[in-house]
Write a protein that holds these residues in place. Structure first.
Motif, PDB file in Angstrom:
ATOM      1  N   PRO A   1       6.777   6.483   0.618  1.00  0.00           N
ATOM      2  CA  PRO A   1       7.488   5.235   0.943  1.00  0.00           C
ATOM      3  C   PRO A   1       8.592   4.946  -0.061  1.00  0.00           C
ATOM      4  CG  PRO A   1       5.127   4.857   0.583  1.00  0.00           C
ATOM      5  CD  PRO A   1       5.398   6.263   0.208  1.00  0.00           C
ATOM      6  N   GLN A   2       9.741   4.520   0.455  1.00  0.00           N
ATOM      7  CA  GLN A   2      10.884   4.171  -0.397  1.00  0.00           C
ATOM      8  C   GLN A   2      11.026   2.657  -0.526  1.00  0.00           C
ATOM      9  OE1 GLN A   2      12.868   6.882  -1.572  1.00  0.00           O
ATOM     10  NE2 GLN A   2      11.125   7.961  -0.677  1.00  0.00           N
ATOM     11  N   ARG A   3      10.656   1.964   0.545  1.00  0.00           N
ATOM     12  CA  ARG A   3      10.852   0.511   0.569  1.00  0.00           C
ATOM     13  C   ARG A   3       9.509  -0.156   0.854  1.00  0.00           C
ATOM     14  NH1 ARG A   3      15.867  -1.053   0.307  1.00  0.00           N
ATOM     15  NH2 ARG A   3      15.416  -3.092   1.203  1.00  0.00           N
ATOM     16  N   VAL A   4       8.832  -0.534  -0.230  1.00  0.00           N
ATOM     17  CA  VAL A   4       7.481  -1.080  -0.124  1.00  0.00           C
ATOM     18  C   VAL A   4       7.538  -2.604  -0.177  1.00  0.00           C
ATOM     19  CG1 VAL A   4       5.211  -1.194  -1.229  1.00  0.00           C
ATOM     20  CG2 VAL A   4       6.510   0.957  -1.221  1.00  0.00           C
ATOM     21  N   VAL A   5       6.868  -3.240   0.781  1.00  0.00           N
ATOM     22  CA  VAL A   5       6.728  -4.694   0.749  1.00  0.00           C
ATOM     23  C   VAL A   5       5.273  -5.001   0.393  1.00  0.00           C
ATOM     24  CG1 VAL A   5       6.605  -6.748   2.196  1.00  0.00           C
ATOM     25  CG2 VAL A   5       8.647  -5.325   2.246  1.00  0.00           C
ATOM     26  N   ALA A   6       5.070  -5.733  -0.714  1.00  0.00           N
ATOM     27  CA  ALA A   6       3.720  -5.976  -1.229  1.00  0.00           C
ATOM     28  C   ALA A   6       3.346  -7.436  -0.990  1.00  0.00           C
ATOM     29  CB  ALA A   6       3.671  -5.641  -2.718  1.00  0.00           C
ATOM     30  N   LEU A   7       2.467  -7.674  -0.020  1.00  0.00           N
ATOM     31  CA  LEU A   7       2.143  -9.046   0.385  1.00  0.00           C
ATOM     32  C   LEU A   7       0.804  -9.521  -0.148  1.00  0.00           C
ATOM     33  CD1 LEU A   7       3.230  -8.953   4.142  1.00  0.00           C
ATOM     34  CD2 LEU A   7       4.503  -9.842   2.193  1.00  0.00           C
ATOM     35  N   GLY A   8      -0.144  -8.610  -0.385  1.00  0.00           N
ATOM     36  CA  GLY A   8      -1.481  -9.036  -0.791  1.00  0.00           C
ATOM     37  C   GLY A   8      -1.506  -9.530  -2.221  1.00  0.00           C
ATOM     38  N   TRP A   9      -2.601 -10.219  -2.546  1.00  0.00           N
ATOM     39  CA  TRP A   9      -2.817 -10.766  -3.889  1.00  0.00           C
ATOM     40  C   TRP A   9      -2.811  -9.609  -4.889  1.00  0.00           C
ATOM     41  CZ3 TRP A   9      -4.788 -15.993  -4.960  1.00  0.00           C
ATOM     42  CH2 TRP A   9      -5.220 -16.181  -6.280  1.00  0.00           C
ATOM     43  N   SER A  10      -1.825  -9.558  -5.805  1.00  0.00           N
ATOM     44  CA  SER A  10      -1.685  -8.534  -6.848  1.00  0.00           C
ATOM     45  C   SER A  10      -1.313  -7.145  -6.316  1.00  0.00           C
ATOM     46  CB  SER A  10      -2.956  -8.418  -7.705  1.00  0.00           C
ATOM     47  OG  SER A  10      -3.158  -9.612  -8.423  1.00  0.00           O
ATOM     48  N   ASP A  11      -0.927  -7.043  -5.042  1.00  0.00           N
ATOM     49  CA  ASP A  11      -0.463  -5.740  -4.540  1.00  0.00           C
ATOM     50  C   ASP A  11       0.797  -5.287  -5.261  1.00  0.00           C
ATOM     51  OD1 ASP A  11      -2.430  -5.091  -2.761  1.00  0.00           O
ATOM     52  OD2 ASP A  11      -1.404  -5.899  -0.987  1.00  0.00           O
ATOM     53  N   ALA A  12       1.707  -6.241  -5.554  1.00  0.00           N
ATOM     54  CA  ALA A  12       2.984  -5.864  -6.173  1.00  0.00           C
ATOM     55  C   ALA A  12       2.762  -5.273  -7.560  1.00  0.00           C
ATOM     56  CB  ALA A  12       3.914  -7.075  -6.243  1.00  0.00           C
ATOM     57  N   GLU A  13       1.924  -5.955  -8.381  1.00  0.00           N
ATOM     58  CA  GLU A  13       1.760  -5.429  -9.738  1.00  0.00           C
ATOM     59  C   GLU A  13       0.929  -4.154  -9.738  1.00  0.00           C
ATOM     60  OE1 GLU A  13       0.244  -9.343 -10.996  1.00  0.00           O
ATOM     61  OE2 GLU A  13      -1.321  -8.234 -12.057  1.00  0.00           O
ATOM     62  N   THR A  14       0.092  -3.988  -8.720  1.00  0.00           N
ATOM     63  CA  THR A  14      -0.654  -2.736  -8.615  1.00  0.00           C
ATOM     64  C   THR A  14       0.292  -1.587  -8.290  1.00  0.00           C
ATOM     65  OG1 THR A  14      -2.608  -3.942  -7.887  1.00  0.00           O
ATOM     66  CG2 THR A  14      -2.577  -1.587  -7.442  1.00  0.00           C
ATOM     67  N   ALA A  15       1.221  -1.817  -7.344  1.00  0.00           N
ATOM     68  CA  ALA A  15       2.209  -0.782  -7.019  1.00  0.00           C
ATOM     69  C   ALA A  15       3.062  -0.475  -8.239  1.00  0.00           C
ATOM     70  CB  ALA A  15       3.086  -1.254  -5.854  1.00  0.00           C
ATOM     71  N   LEU A  16       3.458  -1.519  -8.944  1.00  0.00           N
ATOM     72  CA  LEU A  16       4.296  -1.348 -10.131  1.00  0.00           C
ATOM     73  C   LEU A  16       3.565  -0.542 -11.204  1.00  0.00           C
ATOM     74  CD1 LEU A  16       7.151  -2.308 -10.869  1.00  0.00           C
ATOM     75  CD2 LEU A  16       6.105  -4.193 -12.115  1.00  0.00           C
TER      76      LEU A  16
ATOM     77  N   GLN B 285      13.702  -4.024   5.753  1.00  0.00           N
ATOM     78  CA  GLN B 285      13.542  -2.681   6.311  1.00  0.00           C
ATOM     79  C   GLN B 285      12.487  -1.870   5.563  1.00  0.00           C
ATOM     80  OE1 GLN B 285      17.839  -1.703   6.035  1.00  0.00           O
ATOM     81  NE2 GLN B 285      17.731  -1.519   8.272  1.00  0.00           N
ATOM     82  N   PRO B 286      11.264  -2.404   5.525  1.00  0.00           N
ATOM     83  CA  PRO B 286      10.220  -1.707   4.766  1.00  0.00           C
ATOM     84  C   PRO B 286       9.768  -0.434   5.489  1.00  0.00           C
ATOM     85  CG  PRO B 286       9.267  -3.545   5.950  1.00  0.00           C
ATOM     86  CD  PRO B 286      10.756  -3.595   6.215  1.00  0.00           C
ATOM     87  N   ASP B 287       9.269   0.527   4.715  1.00  0.00           N
ATOM     88  CA  ASP B 287       8.601   1.667   5.355  1.00  0.00           C
ATOM     89  C   ASP B 287       7.112   1.674   5.017  1.00  0.00           C
ATOM     90  OD1 ASP B 287       8.847   2.396   2.729  1.00  0.00           O
ATOM     91  OD2 ASP B 287      10.152   4.129   3.083  1.00  0.00           O
ATOM     92  N   LEU B 288       6.660   0.650   4.256  1.00  0.00           N
ATOM     93  CA  LEU B 288       5.224   0.479   4.005  1.00  0.00           C
ATOM     94  C   LEU B 288       4.970  -0.982   3.663  1.00  0.00           C
ATOM     95  CD1 LEU B 288       2.335   1.639   3.478  1.00  0.00           C
ATOM     96  CD2 LEU B 288       3.019   1.909   1.086  1.00  0.00           C
ATOM     97  N   ILE B 289       3.941  -1.556   4.288  1.00  0.00           N
ATOM     98  CA  ILE B 289       3.551  -2.931   3.957  1.00  0.00           C
ATOM     99  C   ILE B 289       2.154  -2.894   3.353  1.00  0.00           C
ATOM    100  CG2 ILE B 289       3.007  -5.210   4.888  1.00  0.00           C
ATOM    101  CD1 ILE B 289       5.134  -4.724   7.026  1.00  0.00           C
ATOM    102  N   LEU B 290       2.033  -3.442   2.144  1.00  0.00           N
ATOM    103  CA  LEU B 290       0.728  -3.526   1.482  1.00  0.00           C
ATOM    104  C   LEU B 290       0.194  -4.945   1.646  1.00  0.00           C
ATOM    105  CD1 LEU B 290       1.574  -1.680  -1.873  1.00  0.00           C
ATOM    106  CD2 LEU B 290       0.317  -0.745   0.095  1.00  0.00           C
ATOM    107  N   ASP B 291      -1.028  -5.075   2.109  1.00  0.00           N
ATOM    108  CA  ASP B 291      -1.658  -6.384   2.266  1.00  0.00           C
ATOM    109  C   ASP B 291      -3.157  -6.206   2.014  1.00  0.00           C
ATOM    110  OD1 ASP B 291      -1.470  -9.116   2.770  1.00  0.00           O
ATOM    111  OD2 ASP B 291      -1.986  -8.889   4.892  1.00  0.00           O
ATOM    112  N   THR B 292      -3.471  -5.541   0.886  1.00  0.00           N
ATOM    113  CA  THR B 292      -4.856  -5.102   0.684  1.00  0.00           C
ATOM    114  C   THR B 292      -5.778  -6.216   0.214  1.00  0.00           C
ATOM    115  OG1 THR B 292      -4.594  -4.513  -1.654  1.00  0.00           O
ATOM    116  CG2 THR B 292      -4.011  -2.827  -0.031  1.00  0.00           C
ATOM    117  N   ARG B 293      -5.205  -7.334  -0.299  1.00  0.00           N
ATOM    118  CA  ARG B 293      -6.081  -8.442  -0.700  1.00  0.00           C
ATOM    119  C   ARG B 293      -5.469  -9.726  -0.156  1.00  0.00           C
ATOM    120  NH1 ARG B 293      -6.760  -8.857  -6.714  1.00  0.00           N
ATOM    121  NH2 ARG B 293      -8.292  -7.174  -6.674  1.00  0.00           N
TER     122      ARG B 293
END
Lengths: 329, 345
Positions: free
Chosen positions: A55-70, A119-127
């Motif tokens: 994935p090149q364009r990740v959208v992180a929606l779940g609780w702490s998904d963004a910092e986990t990806a980072l 234009q995301p190619d992956l959406i994270l919403d794990t929490r």
């Protein structure tokens, strides 16, 4: 001086990456790339999700998904700021920084058009709330949506599941495993140094702006952190039937907050609302000096984040006061 | 009774019956206050409650429950009721509209929008601050409605324009509120609790903030009885008896705004109390506003406190907010009145 040099290098790296066409996501310098083979399939509560390529364009929606990806070396282009940290959504407990801050997105309600525009190619919403409705709305965008794991409803996704799922979806499973063992080692070390914590009961609670108290159930990230230290969640709290992540505690029945250690956070308020409440002082553990109010907002948020960086930060600052409280008569 | 330059009084109930009604309503309020102090999730014997009030011991957890939880709640309920009951009578009397209540004049939506903007734009997260924003919003809404309806002018204002202006403003401000909440979902959580109407979690500071406004508004409202009686006859008749209709309406309108603003600021917009209580007391005491206003001031806090006590026990250990309980109690009562056909007089 050293910091500005790092900044210059970071900008240069970013520019070079931009010039070369940016085929790879901008990773943290020096981080191992993980196994990186695609497609990968990630099992979720809503079925298996296949991510066809890196994935090149990740959208992180779940609780702490963004910092986990980072933490895994991938910078989301869109992120939800659940803890209302402000700015780019990264609290002081996160050691990495964005080269380009992500678009801030909603938390409880997500604006689909805003997400689509990224234009995301992956959406994270794990929490997240983990409702079928929320998942189906996101799935309309035709992008892989890595939702909650089975049993992760109501923000109850354990940190290991979040790390594993985000790692798998980003092709960074090895890096995720490395972070997991790093945190596990730190927990083991803390347990070893503080054997008195083993088996001691704990209540982890919060007070909201309306003066209502609540105690977190054992499966929440906060209590999971405390369990990793050897503590056990208060049996009285566990006995209250609920499907939610916390049980309400009436100010008339503050005894429910009693345990060997009672840890309290102020939700979008200030700690003085708790310490200044005469009824807080009537909780037996608090009266005995075994109450801990997390009056440092950064620490309170790090503890609430239940991410790897958040828990590492909280470990450094919470173990000593907890051990001191447990040691009191 | 001399008729010269005096407004003819509406028929009164027998004096004895009137006194009995007042005493009974006052007794009911007393019972409600006692119940509000005595009933809660923590079982406290009446003697402990009494001790907490007469011989307070700050180290006694039971005493603290009474003084920190139940007493503020009861005072907030009393204040909100004292404000809402007469406000409902004023709203219905001023607009000569039996379904009028403070909300129909845009006061609640004005207060709500101000609170939402305080949360969403200014980032304020404190009930104490919401009180002032609630006031500000209700006051601004009242000025706009009064301006549109031409209150204070010699002629143009009529009950219909007042209600229409209020309804239009309610719709307009309501959609702005919704728009703000949609774009800022984080503000929604805080607003939700404020909006639903609750007596819990509001401390004595808030009661202290609002009390002067409630008492001043109440005093002004109690002077409005003769005015409302005159207005009930129609503007022309009232004028023929020498009343300054515009001025009268402005004075009583001010009382309404102060009371509705204070009630909303203290407890959030609580549905139905301002609507049903006037009808309830009208059924007991007839149409004379000089009797309706004090009776409504006694009956509304009774209803609120009883509803709050019900909300505390009905879903134990959880609580149901009083705004929800009053809606659940208020709706059937109102329908019952409609069915009896007595309510439009």
């Amino acid at each position: 001086m050293r910091r500005s040099l790092v900044a210059v290098v970071a900008v240069l790296v970013a520019l070079l990456a931009g010039c070369s066409g940016g085929e790879q996501p901008a990773g943290a310098p020096g981080a191992p790339a993980g196994d990186g083979t695609f497609p990968v399939t990630v099992p979720t509560a809503f079925g298996d999700v296949t991510v066809p390529q890196a994935p090149q364009r990740v959208v992180a929606l779940g609780w702490s998904d963004a910092e986990t990806a980072l933490a895994l070396g991938v910078q989301p282009v869109g992120a939800s700021d659940w803890l209302a940290v402000g700015g780019d959504g990264l609290g002081p407990w996160v050691t990495q920084r964005y080269t380009t801050p992500p678009q801030k997105l909603g938390t409880l309600e997500v604006d689909l058009e805003q997400v689509a525009a990224l234009q995301p190619d992956l959406i994270l919403d794990t929490r997240a709330s983990g409702t079928r409705e929320r998942h189906d709305q996101l799935a309309q965008l035709g992008v892989p949506v890595v939702g909650i794991p089975a049993g992760g409803e109501n923000y109850l996704t354990p940190w290991r599941d979040q790390l594993r799922m985000v790692g798998a979806a980003l092709g960074k499973s090895q890096e995720a495993a490395r972070l997991q063992s790093e945190l596990e080692n730190r927990f083991a070390q803390a347990r070893q140094q503080n054997p008195a914590l083993n088996g001691a009961t704990v209540v982890s609670g919060a007070k909201n702006t309306l003066g209502e108290y609540a105690a977190y159930v054992g499966r929440t990230g906060r209590v999971e952190f405390l369990r990793e230290l050897g503590l056990v969640n208060s049996p009285a709290v566990e006995a209250v039937p609920t499907e939610n992540f916390s049980v309400p505690v009436s100010r008339e029945r503050m005894n429910l907050l009693d345990a060997r250690v009672t840890i309290m956070q102020a939700i979008s308020g200030n700690a003085a609302d708790i310490t200044g409440d005469p009824l807080w002082g009537t909780v037996p553990s608090v009266a005995a000096g075994r109450g801990i109010v997390l009056d440092d907002q950064a620490l309170s948020n790090a503890f609430a984040s239940s991410s790897v960086p958040g828990q590492l930060y909280a470990l450094d600052r919470m173990v000593a006061p907890i051990a001191a409280a447990v040691a009191k008569p | 009774m001399t008729a010269v330059a005096t407004v003819p009084e509406p028929p009164r109930t027998r004096r004895g019956a009137g006194t009995a009604t007042t005493l009974l309503t006052a007794a009911a309020l007393l019972v409600a206050v006692v119940a509000s102090l005595a009933v809660g999730p923590r079982a406290l014997p009446p003697s402990v409650v009494l001790d907490a009030l007469t011989a307070f011991d700050p180290t006694n957890a039971d005493h603290l429950v009474v003084t920190e939880v139940r007493l503020p709640r009861t005072l907030i309920g009393l204040l909100a009721g004292l404000a809402l009951g007469p406000a409902g009578v004023l709203a219905q009397g001023l607009t000569r509209n039996p379904i009028a209540e403070p909300g129909i004049l845009g006061l609640n939506t004005g207060a709500a929008l101000a609170v939402v903007l305080a949360i969403g734009v200014l980032g304020i997260r404190s009930l104490t601050a919401y009180v002032w924003f609630g006031f500000l919003g209700a006051g601004l809404a009242a000025v706009v409605v009064a301006g549109v309806a031409g209150i204070g002018g010699r002629s143009a204002s009529s009950p219909a324009t007042l209600a229409l202006a209020g309804a239009a403003l309610t719709a307009g401000l309501g959609s702005v509120t919704t728009a703000v909440l949609l774009t800022d979902p984080d503000a929604f959580e805080d607003y939700r609790f404020w909006q639903v109407g609750s007596l819990a979690g509001r401390d004595l500071g808030i009661a202290g903030q609002a009390a002067p406004f409630v008492l001043a508004g109440l005093a002004l409202a109690l002077l409005c009885g003769p005015t409302l009686n005159a207005l009930a006859l129609g503007d022309d008749v009232a004028r023929s008896f020498g009343r300054h209709v515009g001025r009268d309406r402005a004075v009583c309108g001010l009382a309404l705004v102060v009371l509705a603003g204070a009630a909303t600021a203290v407890a959030g917009p609580i549905a139905f109390v301002g609507l049903t209580v006037p009808h309830l007391v009208r059924a007991l005491a007839g149409p004379d506003h000089r009797r309706l206003l004090p009776l409504a001031a006694l009956a509304a806090p009774t209803l609120l406190l009883v509803a709050d006590v019900v909300g505390r026990v009905v879903a134990s250990p959880r609580e149901v907010q009083v705004g929800i309980v009053t809606a659940v109690i208020g709706a059937p009562v109102f329908i019952w009145f409609v069915r009896r056909k007595r309510f439009v007089r």
